[in-house]
Design a protein around this motif. Structure first.
Motif, PDB file in Angstrom:
ATOM      1  N   ASP A  37      19.382 -56.986 -38.712  1.00 17.08           N
ATOM      2  CA  ASP A  37      20.142 -56.489 -39.860  1.00 17.08           C
ATOM      3  C   ASP A  37      19.269 -55.762 -40.881  1.00 17.08           C
ATOM      4  OD1 ASP A  37      18.936 -58.870 -40.290  1.00 17.08           O
ATOM      5  OD2 ASP A  37      20.636 -59.866 -41.234  1.00 17.08           O
ATOM      6  N   LEU A  38      17.990 -55.609 -40.570  1.00 19.37           N
ATOM      7  CA  LEU A  38      17.110 -54.811 -41.435  1.00 19.37           C
ATOM      8  C   LEU A  38      16.710 -53.546 -40.679  1.00 19.37           C
ATOM      9  CD1 LEU A  38      14.670 -57.505 -42.905  1.00 19.37           C
ATOM     10  CD2 LEU A  38      16.867 -56.780 -43.806  1.00 19.37           C
ATOM     11  N   ASN A  59       9.019 -53.917 -31.961  1.00 14.58           N
ATOM     12  CA  ASN A  59       8.442 -55.243 -31.711  1.00 14.58           C
ATOM     13  C   ASN A  59       6.919 -55.154 -31.576  1.00 14.58           C
ATOM     14  OD1 ASN A  59       8.953 -58.004 -31.250  1.00 14.58           O
ATOM     15  ND2 ASN A  59       8.727 -57.753 -29.046  1.00 14.58           N
ATOM     16  N   ILE A  60       6.468 -54.087 -30.924  1.00  8.80           N
ATOM     17  CA  ILE A  60       5.017 -53.882 -30.758  1.00  8.80           C
ATOM     18  C   ILE A  60       4.399 -53.430 -32.078  1.00  8.80           C
ATOM     19  CG2 ILE A  60       3.273 -52.442 -29.616  1.00  8.80           C
ATOM     20  CD1 ILE A  60       5.193 -52.385 -27.162  1.00  8.80           C
ATOM     21  N   ILE A  95       5.127 -54.023 -35.103  1.00  6.18           N
ATOM     22  CA  ILE A  95       4.942 -55.104 -36.081  1.00  6.18           C
ATOM     23  C   ILE A  95       3.581 -55.777 -35.891  1.00  6.18           C
ATOM     24  CG2 ILE A  95       5.770 -57.424 -36.680  1.00  6.18           C
ATOM     25  CD1 ILE A  95       8.649 -56.286 -36.196  1.00  6.18           C
ATOM     26  N   ALA A  96       3.205 -55.973 -34.622  1.00  4.10           N
ATOM     27  CA  ALA A  96       1.948 -56.684 -34.340  1.00  4.10           C
ATOM     28  C   ALA A  96       0.714 -55.847 -34.675  1.00  4.10           C
ATOM     29  CB  ALA A  96       1.916 -57.077 -32.871  1.00  4.10           C
ATOM     30  N   TRP A 106       7.130 -57.650 -42.476  1.00  5.75           N
ATOM     31  CA  TRP A 106       6.074 -58.240 -41.646  1.00  5.75           C
ATOM     32  C   TRP A 106       4.687 -57.880 -42.175  1.00  5.75           C
ATOM     33  CZ3 TRP A 106       6.910 -62.247 -38.799  1.00  5.75           C
ATOM     34  CH2 TRP A 106       8.180 -62.450 -38.241  1.00  5.75           C
ATOM     35  N   VAL A 162       0.291 -60.438 -32.351  1.00  5.89           N
ATOM     36  CA  VAL A 162       0.989 -60.969 -31.180  1.00  5.89           C
ATOM     37  C   VAL A 162       2.295 -60.217 -30.954  1.00  5.89           C
ATOM     38  CG1 VAL A 162       2.016 -63.033 -30.141  1.00  5.89           C
ATOM     39  CG2 VAL A 162      -0.011 -63.244 -31.586  1.00  5.89           C
ATOM     40  N   VAL A 163       2.473 -59.708 -29.741  1.00  7.75           N
ATOM     41  CA  VAL A 163       3.750 -59.084 -29.372  1.00  7.75           C
ATOM     42  C   VAL A 163       4.478 -60.071 -28.471  1.00  7.75           C
ATOM     43  CG1 VAL A 163       4.878 -57.133 -28.255  1.00  7.75           C
ATOM     44  CG2 VAL A 163       2.697 -56.801 -29.439  1.00  7.75           C
ATOM     45  N   PRO A 164       5.494 -60.760 -29.008  1.00  5.81           N
ATOM     46  CA  PRO A 164       6.169 -61.772 -28.192  1.00  5.81           C
ATOM     47  C   PRO A 164       7.052 -61.135 -27.118  1.00  5.81           C
ATOM     48  CG  PRO A 164       7.205 -61.625 -30.340  1.00  5.81           C
ATOM     49  CD  PRO A 164       6.057 -60.673 -30.354  1.00  5.81           C
ATOM     50  N   ALA A 191      11.394 -59.972 -31.358  1.00  4.32           N
ATOM     51  CA  ALA A 191      11.431 -60.782 -32.579  1.00  4.32           C
ATOM     52  C   ALA A 191      11.417 -59.886 -33.813  1.00  4.32           C
ATOM     53  CB  ALA A 191      10.258 -61.752 -32.585  1.00  4.32           C
ATOM     54  N   VAL A 192      12.548 -59.206 -34.034  1.00  7.50           N
ATOM     55  CA  VAL A 192      12.700 -58.368 -35.234  1.00  7.50           C
ATOM     56  C   VAL A 192      14.029 -58.760 -35.887  1.00  7.50           C
ATOM     57  CG1 VAL A 192      11.464 -56.468 -34.135  1.00  7.50           C
ATOM     58  CG2 VAL A 192      13.947 -56.472 -34.102  1.00  7.50           C
ATOM     59  N   TYR A 193      14.215 -58.332 -37.126  1.00  6.42           N
ATOM     60  CA  TYR A 193      15.481 -58.637 -37.813  1.00  6.42           C
ATOM     61  C   TYR A 193      16.464 -57.496 -37.570  1.00  6.42           C
ATOM     62  CZ  TYR A 193      12.793 -62.258 -40.080  1.00  6.42           C
ATOM     63  OH  TYR A 193      12.011 -63.361 -40.305  1.00  6.42           O
TER      64      TYR A 193
END
Lengths: 400, 314
Positions: free
Chosen positions: B93-94, B147-148, B150-151, B103, B83-85, B89-91
């Motif tokens: 500070d990382l 963000n993409i 990660i999914a 992830w 899912v790409v919200p 939705a990433v951190y």
């Protein structure tokens, strides 16, 4: 395993925050040290009630009475600046003295002759201090006259009659011994739980345990930020699109908060042990059990705050606000034993009061596992309630 | 693309507090297809995505993703989707690498497989060079790509993308659209939501137009265009009065209609290629200068306008 990965990620983020060192270590150490100094200063002051002692008698019993009064845990004898009745009564009325004992002229002679002389006590029995002082004066007086009686009976048993020249010397010697027997009894019932911390400074114990409990919840500010930012950045929602269950996600976050608090508490106990002189580690298992219960409570509290708060300012406000309430009512700044019954009862509605009790039970009273378990159980109850409320709030937050 | 069904949505319905966000949604997406949900903000696209991602429970109805029900076996659904919200939705500070490792672990990857996929995804989203920088220091486009990425870590068979190009520059958008095509070329089924008709038109095998929680039109791009009759609009601005030109143009066989409003003339035609030379020749012969001209191919905007009576971007 994914719970551990999540907790590890949270810990990494917590350690990256500059605020972490401040809330988790610097402030707790500083405040424990400062509160320790304040409490230890108060310890140098004799807390016993001041009682005036006016000796108008020139016999031997005046000094003995002073010795017995001084032996009391409740009162300490002082010599008033003036001996006139009006001055003494004013001192009692204005509560500068809890009571005044007047030893009348001829008191020793009458007592040694076998008559029962009366001490004059000026006291306000309507005040708790007056009542306590009166009881202690009565006790000292009874012991003094009892010692005189014992001396007289001993002389009779030794075959001396009051007309003998040696009688008075024998009675005075026996009186000394009887007084010493009151001061240093051979058999003594001590109503005090056996604890090795009798040697530890009480002020240090209060400061150390109180600040430890106080900062265990204050320390949840940074972990609270982490979970709040997860809610805001929708990473929390994204996590729910993986095959992790909601329980696993919550467990991961709680685990990180638990570890943070446990490490903080352990470091503070080490500081307390070696710098303040509080013997936390004479029972390491029990101390760890209490530290774990406290850490679990703090983690649940942190979870609840981060579920409630809408922004970072609210995290700080909610953490500090509730921690102050827990602290002020729950005996982290001052012992609840010093407060009245109603305050102490209200105070024990706070989880902090139970946490302080638990730590002090181990350190001051040498309590064992069985005694500690109810305290641990109560903290677990509070933790479960906080966790439950947080889960409900998080479920709602994930739906929005 | 095959005829096998990847996503089957059956009477999906969601309402909260008396408000109906999605009503009686029915559609299917074939394996290997890019299927777009096109609609304005508030049309119900994100609610639909949330239900398909198992974040929201439907009020009624169900959806099957590769045969797994979102109501009965959500865990199995989550294992086959990425899912790409809409939000990034990433951190922050990382770093990108730390984000992907984290992830990846959440998706159940570990060891060499995790390291391999992290490297592949970094390459895919073109972040290898900046992999050790904090995500918070990235541009909007780079954050969107992460963000993409990660999914895609766990190589899902279905990727659900909720407006993945919102608020980014054209260059980053181009990279993302190309990335979606590349992903699809590898056989991944993509469910894509957008309110940009150009994206839906460029990417999709099929498009469903949503409004007020319902699908109001569905089909391939050309099928949807046929809804408005496939007419091309030619807009002309003339220096002089058109005189009898309008009547002359109306008489042409391939002209559907001619209208004049505020000095601008609109011709609705079936084929602009054959009619444009005629228009220019007739104006030149009449001694009238053409000062402006615009040719509008029929688009999804027109379809939306036709179906709802309002513009897509309203």
């Amino acid at each position: 395993m994914r719970i551990i990965y999540l907790a590890t990620k949270d810990l990494k983020q917590i350690l990256q925050q500059k605020k972490s060192a401040l809330f988790l270590l610097i402030m707790p150490l500083l405040f424990t040290w400062l509160m320790g100094i304040i409490f230890n200063q108060n310890e140098n002051h004799d807390p016993r009630l001041p009682v005036g002692l006016v000796v108008l008698d020139d016999g031997v019993l005046g000094p003995h009475l002073r010795t017995l009064l001084n032996d009391s845990d409740t009162i300490r004898p002082l010599t008033p600046d003036q001996t006139d009745t009006a001055f003494i009564e004013e001192q009692v009325h204005s509560r500068l003295l809890a009571a005044v004992v007047v030893v009348p002229n001829g008191f020793s002679a009458m007592a040694l002759d076998g008559t029962m002389p009366q001490l004059e006590v000026i006291v306000d029995r309507n005040t708790p201090a007056g009542q306590a002082a009166d009881r202690s004066i009565q006790l000292a007086s009874t012991r003094l006259l009892g010692a005189v009686q014992v001396a007289r009976l001993s002389a009779a048993a030794a075959g001396h009659s009051e007309s003998d020249a040696a009688w008075q010397a024998f009675v005075l010697s026996a009186l000394d011994e009887a007084i010493q027997a009151w001061l240093n009894p051979r058999a003594k019932v001590v109503v005090r739980p056996a604890g090795i911390a009798a040697s530890a400074p009480k002020g240090g114990t209060q400061a150390s345990s109180g600040m430890m409990v106080f900062f265990a919840t204050v320390g949840m500010i940074t972990p609270g930020y982490i979970l709040l930012s997860e809610r805001h950045s929708r990473t929390l929602a994204r996590m729910m699109t993986t095959s992790m269950t909601r329980a696993e996600v919550i467990a991961g976050h709680v685990l990180a908060m638990f570890i943070v608090c446990l490490v903080q508490v352990v470091l503070l106990t080490i500081f307390g042990q070696f710098i303040i002189g509080v013997h936390y580690w004479h029972a390491p298992g029990l101390t760890l059990l209490m530290a774990s219960a406290l850490a679990f409570w703090s983690a649940s509290f942190g979870l609840l705050i981060s579920s409630l708060a809408r922004d970072e300012n609210q995290v700080v406000l909610l953490v500090l606000g509730s921690t102050l309430v827990f602290g002020l009512l729950g005996g982290t700044f001052f012992p609840l034993e010093l407060t009245n019954q109603s305050f102490a009862t209200i105070g024990h509605m706070m989880p902090s009061a139970w946490a302080v009790d638990g730590l002090q039970d181990i350190v001051l009273r040498g309590s064992g596992l069985i005694s500690i378990l109810p305290t641990v159980g109560i903290l677990l109850f509070y933790s479960t309630a906080a966790c439950g409320a947080a889960i409900l709030l998080l479920r709602r937050s994930l739906k929005n | 693309m095959t005829n096998e069904i990847a996503i089957h949505i059956k009477d999906l319905h969601k309402s909260y507090n008396g408000f109906t966000a999605v009503q009686s949604l029915n559609f299917t997406v074939r394996k290997g297809e890019i299927f777009s949900l096109l609609g304005p903000n508030g049309a119900g696209k994100s609610t639909t995505i949330s239900m398909l991602s198992c974040l929201l429970a439907p009020t009624s109805g169900d959806a099957l993703l590769l045969g797994h029900s979102i109501s009965k076996t959500p865990r199995a659904v989550k294992e086959v989707i990425g899912v790409v919200p809409q939000e990034i939705a990433v951190y922050d500070d990382l770093s990108a690498r730390q984000n992907l490792i984290f992830w990846g672990r959440m998706y159940g990857l570990k060891g060499k497989q995790l390291a391999r996929r992290v490297d592949e995804v970094l390459d895919l989203v073109a972040l290898t060079d900046r992999q050790h920088d904090r995500a918070g220091h990235y541009s909007g486009g780079m954050q969107r790509r992460l963000n993409i990425g990660i999914a895609l870590l766990h190589e899902p068979q279905i990727v659900i993308m909720d407006e993945p190009t919102v608020g980014i520059d054209p260059q980053s958008r181009r990279k993302i659209l190309d990335g979606v095509k590349e992903l699809n070329a590898r056989g991944v089924t993509v469910l894509y939501t957008t309110h940009y008709m150009e994206e839906a038109q460029e990417l999709s095998h099929r498009i469903a137009i949503m409004d007020h929680g319902r699908i109001i039109g569905e089909g391939t791009h050309s099928e949807l265009i046929r809804i408005v009759g496939g007419l091309i609009r030619i807009s002309l601005t003339l220096r002089q009065s058109p005189g009898n030109l309008i009547e002359m143009w109306r008489a042409l066989a391939s002209v559907h209609s001619v209208s004049e409003e505020n000095g601008a003339i609109s011709l609705l035609v079936k084929d602009s290629t054959s009619i444009l030379p005629v228009v220019f020749e007739s104006t030149a012969r009449a001694g009238i200068s053409v000062t402006g001209m615009d040719v509008q191919e029929p688009d999804l905007e027109a379809v939306f306008l036709h179906l709802t009576g309002k513009a897509l971007r309203d």
